[in-house]
Write a protein that holds these residues in place. Structure first.
Motif, mmCIF file in Angstrom:
data_model
loop_
_atom_site.group_PDB
_atom_site.id
_atom_site.type_symbol
_atom_site.label_atom_id
_atom_site.label_comp_id
_atom_site.label_asym_id
_atom_site.label_seq_id
_atom_site.Cartn_x
_atom_site.Cartn_y
_atom_site.Cartn_z
ATOM 1 N N SER A 44 10.653 -2.773 -8.979
ATOM 2 C CA SER A 44 10.174 -4.117 -8.359
ATOM 3 C C SER A 44 9.826 -4.976 -9.756
ATOM 4 C CB SER A 44 9.362 -3.903 -7.278
ATOM 5 O OG SER A 44 10.073 -3.282 -5.954
ATOM 6 N N ASN A 45 10.425 -6.273 -9.330
ATOM 7 C CA ASN A 45 10.074 -7.180 -10.434
ATOM 8 C C ASN A 45 9.294 -8.448 -9.981
ATOM 9 O OD1 ASN A 45 11.348 -5.439 -12.376
ATOM 10 N ND2 ASN A 45 13.151 -6.528 -12.310
ATOM 11 N N VAL A 46 8.186 -8.684 -10.685
ATOM 12 C CA VAL A 46 7.413 -10.079 -10.099
ATOM 13 C C VAL A 46 7.511 -10.925 -11.435
ATOM 14 C CG1 VAL A 46 5.371 -10.909 -9.537
ATOM 15 C CG2 VAL A 46 5.777 -8.872 -8.724
ATOM 16 N N THR A 47 8.113 -11.900 -11.178
ATOM 17 C CA THR A 47 8.291 -12.917 -12.437
ATOM 18 C C THR A 47 7.288 -14.328 -12.072
ATOM 19 O OG1 THR A 47 10.633 -12.522 -12.641
ATOM 20 C CG2 THR A 47 9.899 -14.439 -13.624
ATOM 21 N N GLY A 96 27.977 13.269 -6.497
ATOM 22 C CA GLY A 96 28.311 13.195 -8.032
ATOM 23 C C GLY A 96 27.320 13.036 -9.131
ATOM 24 N N ALA A 97 27.309 13.290 -10.159
ATOM 25 C CA ALA A 97 26.200 12.894 -11.110
ATOM 26 C C ALA A 97 26.420 11.613 -11.464
ATOM 27 C CB ALA A 97 26.476 13.818 -12.528
ATOM 28 N N GLN A 98 25.102 10.823 -11.570
ATOM 29 C CA GLN A 98 24.980 9.585 -11.948
ATOM 30 C C GLN A 98 24.267 9.581 -13.192
ATOM 31 O OE1 GLN A 98 22.999 7.443 -8.782
ATOM 32 N NE2 GLN A 98 22.628 5.699 -10.174
ATOM 33 N N ASP A 99 24.728 8.388 -14.277
ATOM 34 C CA ASP A 99 24.388 8.446 -15.435
ATOM 35 C C ASP A 99 23.030 7.528 -15.537
ATOM 36 O OD1 ASP A 99 26.631 9.214 -16.454
ATOM 37 O OD2 ASP A 99 27.508 7.311 -16.815
ATOM 38 N N PRO A 100 22.073 8.094 -16.462
ATOM 39 C CA PRO A 100 20.668 7.575 -16.567
ATOM 40 C C PRO A 100 20.880 6.137 -16.524
ATOM 41 C CG PRO A 100 21.033 9.310 -17.984
ATOM 42 C CD PRO A 100 22.186 9.082 -17.455
ATOM 43 N N VAL A 101 19.708 5.327 -15.633
ATOM 44 C CA VAL A 101 19.804 3.839 -15.962
ATOM 45 C C VAL A 101 18.368 3.653 -16.668
ATOM 46 C CG1 VAL A 101 21.165 3.531 -13.916
ATOM 47 C CG2 VAL A 101 18.748 3.916 -13.648
ATOM 48 N N GLU A 102 18.415 2.330 -17.064
ATOM 49 C CA GLU A 102 17.229 1.977 -17.962
ATOM 50 C C GLU A 102 16.787 0.585 -17.069
ATOM 51 O OE1 GLU A 102 15.630 3.051 -19.965
ATOM 52 O OE2 GLU A 102 16.941 4.883 -20.499
ATOM 53 N N PRO A 103 15.736 0.316 -17.147
ATOM 54 C CA PRO A 103 15.217 -0.945 -16.344
ATOM 55 C C PRO A 103 15.568 -2.223 -17.275
ATOM 56 C CG PRO A 103 13.522 0.100 -17.585
ATOM 57 C CD PRO A 103 14.382 0.908 -17.618
ATOM 58 N N SER A 104 15.696 -3.372 -16.556
ATOM 59 C CA SER A 104 16.392 -4.802 -17.088
ATOM 60 C C SER A 104 15.286 -5.197 -17.878
ATOM 61 C CB SER A 104 16.969 -5.573 -16.200
ATOM 62 O OG SER A 104 15.501 -5.958 -15.168
ATOM 63 N N GLY A 105 14.036 -4.722 -17.970
ATOM 64 C CA GLY A 105 13.022 -5.297 -18.823
ATOM 65 C C GLY A 105 12.983 -4.764 -20.141
ATOM 66 N N PRO A 106 12.067 -5.057 -20.873
ATOM 67 C CA PRO A 106 11.860 -4.639 -22.257
ATOM 68 C C PRO A 106 11.727 -3.124 -22.437
ATOM 69 C CG PRO A 106 9.732 -5.884 -21.912
ATOM 70 C CD PRO A 106 11.220 -5.954 -20.761
ATOM 71 N N PRO A 107 12.164 -2.380 -23.491
ATOM 72 C CA PRO A 107 12.160 -0.978 -23.628
ATOM 73 C C PRO A 107 10.650 -0.506 -23.971
ATOM 74 C CG PRO A 107 13.116 -1.697 -25.373
ATOM 75 C CD PRO A 107 13.007 -2.817 -24.636
ATOM 76 N N SER A 108 9.665 -0.875 -23.197
ATOM 77 C CA SER A 108 8.250 -0.521 -23.630
ATOM 78 C C SER A 108 7.942 0.968 -22.773
ATOM 79 C CB SER A 108 7.431 -1.533 -23.144
ATOM 80 O OG SER A 108 7.277 -1.953 -21.690
ATOM 81 N N SER A 109 6.881 1.527 -23.396
ATOM 82 C CA SER A 109 6.447 2.888 -22.542
ATOM 83 C C SER A 109 5.642 2.380 -21.424
ATOM 84 C CB SER A 109 5.775 3.589 -23.395
ATOM 85 O OG SER A 109 4.621 2.862 -23.840
ATOM 86 N N PRO A 110 5.786 3.323 -20.269
ATOM 87 C CA PRO A 110 5.037 2.878 -19.260
ATOM 88 C C PRO A 110 3.660 2.881 -19.290
ATOM 89 C CG PRO A 110 6.609 4.827 -18.853
ATOM 90 C CD PRO A 110 6.354 4.461 -20.193
ATOM 91 N N GLU A 111 2.829 1.978 -18.506
ATOM 92 C CA GLU A 111 1.611 1.686 -18.725
ATOM 93 C C GLU A 111 0.628 2.696 -17.784
ATOM 94 O OE1 GLU A 111 1.402 -3.290 -19.107
ATOM 95 O OE2 GLU A 111 1.366 -2.305 -17.467
ATOM 96 N N PRO A 148 18.359 -4.852 -10.245
ATOM 97 C CA PRO A 148 19.566 -4.184 -9.740
ATOM 98 C C PRO A 148 20.146 -2.602 -10.454
ATOM 99 C CG PRO A 148 19.685 -5.748 -11.490
ATOM 100 C CD PRO A 148 18.168 -5.894 -11.247
ATOM 101 N N HIS A 149 19.066 -2.014 -11.370
ATOM 102 C CA HIS A 149 19.306 -0.652 -11.685
ATOM 103 C C HIS A 149 18.870 0.372 -10.938
ATOM 104 C CE1 HIS A 149 19.923 -2.996 -15.543
ATOM 105 N NE2 HIS A 149 21.012 -2.044 -15.773
ATOM 106 N N SER A 150 18.004 -0.011 -9.992
ATOM 107 C CA SER A 150 17.394 0.942 -8.879
ATOM 108 C C SER A 150 18.618 1.757 -8.206
ATOM 109 C CB SER A 150 16.593 0.065 -7.604
ATOM 110 O OG SER A 150 15.731 -0.554 -8.323
ATOM 111 N N ASN A 151 18.136 2.900 -7.941
ATOM 112 C CA ASN A 151 19.245 3.782 -7.133
ATOM 113 C C ASN A 151 18.653 4.500 -5.871
ATOM 114 O OD1 ASN A 151 17.671 6.465 -8.107
ATOM 115 N ND2 ASN A 151 18.623 5.844 -10.304
ATOM 116 N N ASP A 152 19.310 5.578 -5.352
ATOM 117 C CA ASP A 152 19.013 6.202 -4.244
ATOM 118 C C ASP A 152 17.545 7.134 -4.349
ATOM 119 O OD1 ASP A 152 21.255 5.185 -2.817
ATOM 120 O OD2 ASP A 152 22.636 6.807 -3.162
ATOM 121 N N PHE A 153 17.204 7.214 -5.495
ATOM 122 C CA PHE A 153 16.022 8.127 -5.513
ATOM 123 C C PHE A 153 14.793 7.418 -6.063
ATOM 124 C CE2 PHE A 153 19.648 10.967 -5.551
ATOM 125 C CZ PHE A 153 19.019 11.667 -4.475
#
Length: 288
Positions: free
Chosen positions: A175-178, A119-134, A166-171
């Motif tokens: 990975s977060n380093v704190t 089935g279709a899966q809704d887009p997910v966002e990372p749990s971090g701040p909404p900054s553009s990829p470096e 936790p927002h990672s999916n099958d594709f």
């Protein structure tokens, strides 16, 4: 062809001038009519002419004058008509421009891919701040020095932790380093290593600290996708908690992160610090 056209243009110009300059001599025509009528009243030998002949002369003269005027008018009208016909132009509509391809679409985000259930899966966002990829620094070398691995996640004023978002999916996964610091940090290098389990390729990275304070390098070494953040010389970090995240695609299905790791090297409280750790394997039965 040009010479003939010039001759025609000159002829039309003269006909225009002649037509505009021509003015019928009305007084002269009336005088001739009066003389003709007066001749009928004379008693000399010319009075013996039949009156019908005198009127015929008058009518003939009038018809001749009218014919000359009509011929001149026709010539002028023909010249004007020809000139107008040559000056006419035909408007042609411009060639239509093809519209953009209506089927073109922006690329689909890797985070919006369907789940393994079909089935279709809704887009997910990372749990971090909404900054553009470096993006990696253009001047960065093709390879970076791998820091010595360590399993110590605590070194004096520095503490660390590694986790799969936790927002990672099958594709796709993140990975977060704190990193936590109790005191000011004057030097810091964070290195995230993602094991090549199949189809692993970078889709971006971010950190919760100012982007201008760090250089980022993304390489593939020894079957690992390696993200390396380095604090620029002369920059310092105040005590606090920060997150460094790497994002990547992978083959379909639940990915095991047991071979992933991170290493942190820094200077705090005037001493070199080194710490690191791994990532817990994902629970295949987790439906969240």
């Amino acid at each position: 062809m040009t010479m003939q056209r010039d001759v025609h243009d000159e002829l039309r110009a003269r006909l225009h001038e002649a037509a505009e300059a021509h003015e019928p001599n009305r007084e002269r025509i009336l005088a001739r009519i009066e003389r003709g009528m007066a001749g009928q009243e004379r008693t000399d030998h010319r009075a013996t002419r039949p009156p019908l002949w005198g009127w015929a002369r008058i009518v003939g003269a009038t018809a001749a004058v009218a014919g000359m005027l009509a011929a001149g008018g026709y010539a002028v009208a023909s010249a004007v008509k020809d000139d107008t016909r040559q000056q006419q132009t035909v408007a042609v509509s411009p060639t239509p421009v093809e519209s953009p391809d209506a089927t073109s679409r922006p690329p689909v985000s890797p985070k919006a891919t369907p789940s393994s259930g079909g089935g279709a899966q809704d887009p997910v966002e990372p749990s971090g701040p909404p900054s553009s990829p470096e993006k990696s620094t253009p001047s960065a070398p093709a390879t970076v020095e791998l820091l010595p691995a360590t399993d110590d996640d605590d070194d004096g004023p520095l503490w660390s932790d590694g986790s799969v978002d936790p927002h990672s999916n099958d594709f796709w996964a993140q990975s977060n380093v704190t990193v936590k610091a109790k005191q000011e940090v004057t030097a810091l290098t964070v290195q995230l290593r993602i094991a090549q389990t199949g189809g692993v390729s970078s889709t971006g990275a971010w950190r919760s600290l100012p982007e201008d304070d760090f250089t980022l390098t993304v390489t593939e070494q020894d079957d690992f996708l390696v993200y390396t953040w380095v604090l620029k010389e002369g920059r310092t970090l105040a005590a606090g908690e920060w997150v460094f995240a790497g994002q990547y695609d992978h083959d379909r299905g639940g990915r095991d992160a047991k071979d992933d790791s991170y290493v942190i090297a820094g200077v705090s409280d005037g001493e070199d610090r080194s710490l690191g750790g791994g990532f817990a394997a994902q629970d295949d039965g987790d439906d969240s």
